[in-house]
Design a protein around this motif. Structure first.
Motif, short mmCIF file in Angstrom:
data_model
loop_
_atom_site.label_atom_id
_atom_site.label_comp_id
_atom_site.label_asym_id
_atom_site.label_seq_id
_atom_site.Cartn_x
_atom_site.Cartn_y
_atom_site.Cartn_z
N ASP A 119 0.84 -1.21 0.00
CA ASP A 119 0.00 0.00 0.00
C ASP A 119 0.86 1.25 0.00
O ASP A 119 0.57 2.24 -0.68
CB ASP A 119 -0.90 0.02 1.24
CG ASP A 119 -2.04 -0.97 1.11
OD1 ASP A 119 -2.26 -1.45 -0.02
OD2 ASP A 119 -2.67 -1.26 2.13
N LEU A 120 1.94 1.20 0.79
CA LEU A 120 2.83 2.34 0.90
C LEU A 120 3.49 2.63 -0.45
O LEU A 120 3.63 3.79 -0.85
CB LEU A 120 3.90 2.02 1.95
CG LEU A 120 4.55 3.20 2.65
CD1 LEU A 120 3.50 4.08 3.29
CD2 LEU A 120 5.52 2.69 3.72
N ILE A 121 3.88 1.56 -1.17
CA ILE A 121 4.48 1.74 -2.50
C ILE A 121 3.47 2.44 -3.42
O ILE A 121 3.81 3.39 -4.12
CB ILE A 121 4.88 0.38 -3.12
CG1 ILE A 121 6.00 -0.26 -2.31
CG2 ILE A 121 5.29 0.54 -4.58
CD1 ILE A 121 6.38 -1.65 -2.76
N ASN A 122 2.21 1.99 -3.36
CA ASN A 122 1.17 2.60 -4.20
C ASN A 122 0.99 4.07 -3.88
O ASN A 122 0.72 4.89 -4.74
CB ASN A 122 -0.15 1.86 -4.01
CG ASN A 122 -0.22 0.63 -4.90
OD1 ASN A 122 0.43 0.57 -5.93
ND2 ASN A 122 -0.99 -0.34 -4.47
N LYS A 123 1.16 4.41 -2.58
CA LYS A 123 1.00 5.81 -2.19
C LYS A 123 2.16 6.65 -2.72
O LYS A 123 1.98 7.78 -3.15
CB LYS A 123 0.94 5.92 -0.66
CG LYS A 123 -0.48 5.89 -0.14
CD LYS A 123 -0.51 6.06 1.36
CE LYS A 123 -1.74 5.36 1.91
NZ LYS A 123 -1.52 4.79 3.23
N LYS A 124 3.38 6.07 -2.66
CA LYS A 124 4.56 6.84 -3.10
C LYS A 124 4.61 6.96 -4.61
O LYS A 124 5.13 7.93 -5.14
CB LYS A 124 5.84 6.14 -2.62
CG LYS A 124 5.90 6.01 -1.12
CD LYS A 124 7.18 6.55 -0.55
CE LYS A 124 6.96 6.87 0.89
NZ LYS A 124 8.00 6.59 1.79
N ASN A 125 4.12 5.95 -5.31
CA ASN A 125 4.17 5.99 -6.76
C ASN A 125 2.85 5.44 -7.30
O ASN A 125 2.76 4.28 -7.68
CB ASN A 125 5.36 5.18 -7.28
CG ASN A 125 5.56 5.35 -8.77
OD1 ASN A 125 4.71 5.90 -9.45
ND2 ASN A 125 6.69 4.88 -9.27
N PRO A 126 1.80 6.29 -7.32
CA PRO A 126 0.47 5.82 -7.69
C PRO A 126 0.44 5.20 -9.09
O PRO A 126 -0.42 4.37 -9.38
CB PRO A 126 -0.38 7.09 -7.66
CG PRO A 126 0.39 8.04 -6.82
CD PRO A 126 1.84 7.71 -7.03
N ALA A 127 1.40 5.57 -9.94
CA ALA A 127 1.42 5.03 -11.29
C ALA A 127 1.65 3.52 -11.29
O ALA A 127 1.28 2.84 -12.24
CB ALA A 127 2.50 5.71 -12.11
N LYS A 128 2.26 2.99 -10.22
CA LYS A 128 2.52 1.55 -10.18
C LYS A 128 1.22 0.75 -10.13
O LYS A 128 1.10 -0.28 -10.75
CB LYS A 128 3.37 1.16 -8.97
CG LYS A 128 4.75 1.76 -8.92
CD LYS A 128 5.57 1.46 -10.14
CE LYS A 128 6.05 0.02 -10.19
NZ LYS A 128 6.96 -0.14 -11.35
N ASN A 129 0.24 1.27 -9.35
CA ASN A 129 -1.06 0.62 -9.24
C ASN A 129 -0.93 -0.88 -8.96
O ASN A 129 -1.49 -1.71 -9.67
CB ASN A 129 -1.82 0.86 -10.55
CG ASN A 129 -3.31 0.79 -10.33
OD1 ASN A 129 -3.75 0.59 -9.19
ND2 ASN A 129 -4.09 0.92 -11.39
N LEU A 130 -0.20 -1.20 -7.92
CA LEU A 130 0.00 -2.62 -7.58
C LEU A 130 -1.25 -3.20 -6.95
O LEU A 130 -1.97 -2.51 -6.23
CB LEU A 130 1.15 -2.76 -6.58
CG LEU A 130 2.55 -2.36 -7.03
CD1 LEU A 130 3.52 -2.57 -5.89
CD2 LEU A 130 2.98 -3.17 -8.23
#
Lengths: 227, 265
Positions: free
Chosen positions: B194-205
């Motif tokens: 979730d944190l990764i998605n917040k830092k880089n929303p383009a990833k959309n994991l």
């Protein structure tokens, strides 16, 4: 203070260790070949190139020699990736090591070039050697021969420093041993084994350089004396 | 000398009586004191943390509150950290532990666990657009993971041979590798994804393949059999009436893993 050594648990993972050694050697080999090419080229420019080119080379050398290898690796692996250029990790790490060692080589070879006596250059002119011939036979080769021991040490250091790129995801010897450690929890044994392997690799790199020296410096091979 | 003998006898009886009291079930003690001491690590959002007003909250804290109120006593949080959760229990500094404590065979040797009331599933996460349905779809893909974690072990065992597993030294570097676009797939706990998605929303994991579900139980001392009986019954009731699921969903954003519900029915 009773600690039961269990090297068996560590050595049972020998395929991983072997793979790690192989990756470390490949990293070292590629960065050595390209590092020496870059270093010799930049050293020639730094001693006899046009002013602007000297400035570019000296910027490169000073920047690389005054920043940590770890930061340079992060820049190449994660920094550039953020811009959309995705280097495969092993290639990125090899480039980081090559660029790094290239800067150190430049400085070492430059010292060698500056040690060539002016009389040698005058003799070359008298003999009617072209500029290229002068560089190849009168400047570069004797220069390399003079600084050869320093170069060999620097490349052993490079082989040891390649352990740093384990932190950007390269599974070279050190990275592999961390993996074995997390599976076996035998960290003391791992570090002993690791120390021995690195020592053997360093001996290997030194021997390689000694043999290479005999091959490329006929004067030393024939006379057996240092320049 | 005779006095000494009497004193000794008295002392022995006293010690015996005291140890009798000490071995009395913790459940009775909690009820008579009107307070239950619950050890919680308050540094692991969204499980248990302090909100803006420094009040403890999170799914574990809310579940603990529910347990205390059902028992009809007050709750006293014993603040701990990850490593001290079990030592606090064994040294009697707390009555129970409710701190995202996974049930493992190793831990079962030392303490007793209630039926599972919470859980966490680790996934291989990938961009939404990537078509990954089975483990075989990972073939040829590059997956980031932190070296030496259970995720690493699970992924290494499960992934096809030609999947490239890239191991990093710590969770932060693993996240960096994904945020910076160096790697697309990652095996990490959902909160970090979730944190990764917040830092880089383009990833959309999004979570694609489950690797392992850890079941979490209330940790108790082995001798507290009566307490365990009561807590087990409490877990069953609150799984059946859906209250625990509600608390979990409120803080975790996902449903309570099915495995937890099945194990505690």
């Amino acid at each position: 203070m009773t600690y039961h050594f269990d090297f068996g648990a560590v050595l049972a993972h020998w395929p991983l260790l072997l793979e790690g050694v192989w990756t470390t050697l490949r990293l070292t080999l590629f960065s050595t070949v390209f590092g020496i090419l870059i270093g010799a080229f930049c050293a020639v420019i730094r001693t006899g190139g046009p002013t602007w080119a000297r400035a570019v080379v000296s910027l490169y050398v000073e920047f690389i020699r005054n920043t940590p290898l770890l930061v340079q690796s992060y820049f190449l692996i994660f920094g550039i990736a953020s811009l959309g250029i995705r280097l495969p990790i092993l290639i990125g790490a090899t480039i980081a090591l090559t660029v790094n060692i290239g800067a150190y080589t430049t400085e070492i070879v430059r010292a060698g070039i500056e040690s060539i006596h002016r009389g040698q250059l005058e003799a070359a002119t008298c003999l009617g050697l072209s500029r290229t011939q002068t560089y190849l036979h009168v400047i570069i080769r004797p220069a390399l021969e003079r600084v050869y021991p320093a170069l060999a040490s620097q490349y052993v250091l490079l082989m040891l420093a390649s352990s740093i790129v384990s932190s950007v995801g390269v599974e070279e010897l050190f990275g592999m041993s961390n993996r074995i450690q997390s599976e076996t929890f035998r960290n003391f044994e791992i570090f002993v084994v690791l120390g021995v392997i690195y020592l053997l690799l360093a001996v290997l790199v030194r021997t390689g350089f000694a043999l290479l020296g005999l091959a490329i410096f006929p004067r030393r091979r024939k006379l057996g004396t240092p320049l | 000398m005779r006095h000494f003998g009497k004193a000794l006898t008295a002392a022995v009886i006293l010690v015996a009586a005291l140890s009798q009291a000490a071995s009395a079930d913790t459940l009775d003690k909690i009820k008579s004191a009107g307070v239950i001491r619950i050890a919680i690590d308050l540094s692991v959002p969204p499980w248990s943390f302090k909100d803006e007003n420094l009040n403890p909250t999170g799914s574990e804290v809310e579940a603990a509150k529910l347990l205390a109120s059902d028992l009809g006593v007050k709750m006293e949080i014993v603040s701990t950290n990850g490593a001290n959760r079990i030592p606090f229990l064994l040294s009697n500094r707390t009555d129970v532990v409710m701190s995202a404590l996974s049930i493992t065979d190793e831990r079962k040797k030392l303490i007793a666990f209630s039926l599972p009331y919470a859980g966490a599933t680790t996934y291989v996460a990938a961009p939404k657009s990537m078509d990954i349905r089975t483990l075989a779809d990972l073939s040829g893909k590059r997956i980031a993971v932190t070296r030496g974690t259970t995720n690493d072990a699970d992924l290494t065992a499960a992934a096809p041979r030609d999947a490239e597993i890239i191991r990093f030294e710590d969770e932060a570097t693993t996240m960096t590798s994904v945020v910076s676009n160096q790697v697309d797939l990652v095996a990490q706990v959902p909160t970090l994804v979730d944190l990764i998605n917040k830092k880089n929303p383009a990833k959309n994991l999004e979570p694609k393949l489950p690797l392992r579900t850890a079941l979490m139980g209330v940790g108790m001392r082995k001798e507290d059999a009566e307490l365990k009986q009561w807590v087990d019954a409490w877990v069953k009731t609150n799984i059946a009436n859906g209250k625990l699921q509600e608390v979990f969903k409120k803080f975790q954003g996902t449903d309570l893993p099915k495995e937890v519900v099945t194990a505690s029915q």
